[in-house]
Write an enzyme that holds these catalytic residues in place. Structure first.
Site, PDB file in Angstrom:
ATOM      1  N   VAL A  57     -16.543  -6.718  -9.741  1.00 30.07           N
ATOM      2  CA  VAL A  57     -15.268  -6.219  -9.226  1.00 30.07           C
ATOM      3  C   VAL A  57     -14.143  -6.495 -10.218  1.00 30.07           C
ATOM      4  CG1 VAL A  57     -13.517  -6.483  -7.428  1.00 30.07           C
ATOM      5  CG2 VAL A  57     -15.933  -6.356  -6.802  1.00 30.07           C
ATOM      6  N   HIS A  87     -10.017  -5.462   6.625  1.00 30.77           N
ATOM      7  CA  HIS A  87     -10.903  -4.778   5.680  1.00 30.77           C
ATOM      8  C   HIS A  87     -12.325  -5.134   6.095  1.00 30.77           C
ATOM      9  CE1 HIS A  87     -12.808  -3.182   2.207  1.00 30.77           C
ATOM     10  NE2 HIS A  87     -13.111  -4.363   1.680  1.00 30.77           N
TER      11      HIS A  87
END
Length: 315
Positions: free
Chosen positions: A14, A176
């Site tokens: 990421v 999320h």
């Protein structure tokens, strides 16, 4: 404009995807990488240096120590234990709260005064833990929140409506994760109510949960089950947040923000529309939600707040 300095903490997929996106967009002139494994940080820095030779502008990439953060403009934190196949983001909480607390104290000790963007999952809880441990202002601690979920929603709507995602105004709000929800009553295409597109898209108020909300919420699991992790999408989304802050655009985007009475809640970090500018989160936008959406938002707040409160009692 003064040269921008961006530090990445956590050189996994990421973090590296973000840094690569940022480099190619020319967001900064200097990048630094901190990782628990110094050799890994060095290796990534060398690789990015090689890539920079093909860019039309000069940049530097190197391994950082925490002491190098003092004059950084941004810190992007992706460090944490990775999510396993079939595991929810919320199951990551205990380990990653411990990690983020240690990072927050080191960042604070460095004298850093810039903007922190938290990406490690479960991001709503980890962002709150970072803010509490660091003492940094709400404006300057930003979670990635539901920014990627929102991008997925906009893409899905655009595909059905046969328009560009840039023409779609739509938000995924809340956690999320599994309790996120689509603010269906606020969806617009080029300023027009989404309801005008129901015949073309086959989506209306009776089936949007099945046709939009559920597929968007499951997208990450579909990717993880096939390739074990998601990283390009979130890397690009974080670069977009940073770009809007650097350029002081005042654009409205979804991000993880600390609520101080907005939407009727206090102290919870959660995905909501915000104005992004040079100071970070310059304003939280309270959009009108219908009763069903308000109920979903309250449920999402309750879920992440309970897990956070339970976790800090046992750490």
């Amino acid at each position: 404009m003064k040269p921008i300095k961006i530090a990445l903490i956590g050189a996994g997929n990421v973090g590296n995807s973000f840094l690569y996106a940022a480099m190619n967009q020319g967001l900064a002139s200097e990048y630094g990488i901190i990782d628990i494994n110094p050799d890994f940080a060095d290796g990534n820095a060398f690789d990015f240096e090689d890539a920079s030779a093909s860019l039309p502008f000069p940049i530097s990439v190197s391994r950082y120590e925490y002491k190098d953060l003092k004059d950084a403009d941004f810190i992007v934190i992706t460090a944490g234990r990775p999510q396993k196949p079939g595991e929810t983001r919320l199951e990551l909480v205990a380990d990653n709260i411990r990690i983020i607390r240690e990072i927050a104290l080191k960042v604070k000790e460095s004298g850093f005064s810039g903007i922190s963007i938290i990406v490690a999952n479960p991001v709503d809880i980890i962002t709150r833990a970072y803010r509490d441990a660091s003492g940094f202002s709400d404006q300057k601690v930003i979670g990635s929140g539901t920014v990627l979920d929102t991008a997925r929603l906009q893409f899905a709507i655009a595909k059905r409506a046969k328009v560009s995602p840039n023409s779609v105004q739509a938000y995924v709000m809340g956690e999320h994760g599994d309790s996120s929800f689509v603010a269906y009553s606020n969806i617009k295409i080029a300023g027009e109510c989404f309801c005008a597109y129901s015949k073309l898209t086959g989506i209306d108020s009776s089936n949007y949960e099945k046709e939009l909300e559920y597929p968007v919420s499951r997208r990450a699991y579909e990717i993880i089950n096939r390739k074990r992790a998601t990283f390009y999408g979130i890397g690009a989304a974080i670069a977009k947040i940073v770009s809007n802050i650097i350029k002081d655009t005042k654009n409205i985007m979804i991000a993880g923000a600390n609520l101080r009475g907005e939407y009727g809640f206090h102290g919870v970090n959660i995905g909501v529309p915000v104005v992004l500018g040079a100071n970070g989160i310059e304003k939280i936008i309270e959009i009108s939600l219908n009763d069903k959406e308000k109920e979903k938002f309250a449920k999402s707040v309750a879920i992440i707040d309970k897990i956070y409160q339970d976790a800090i009692k046992n750490i």
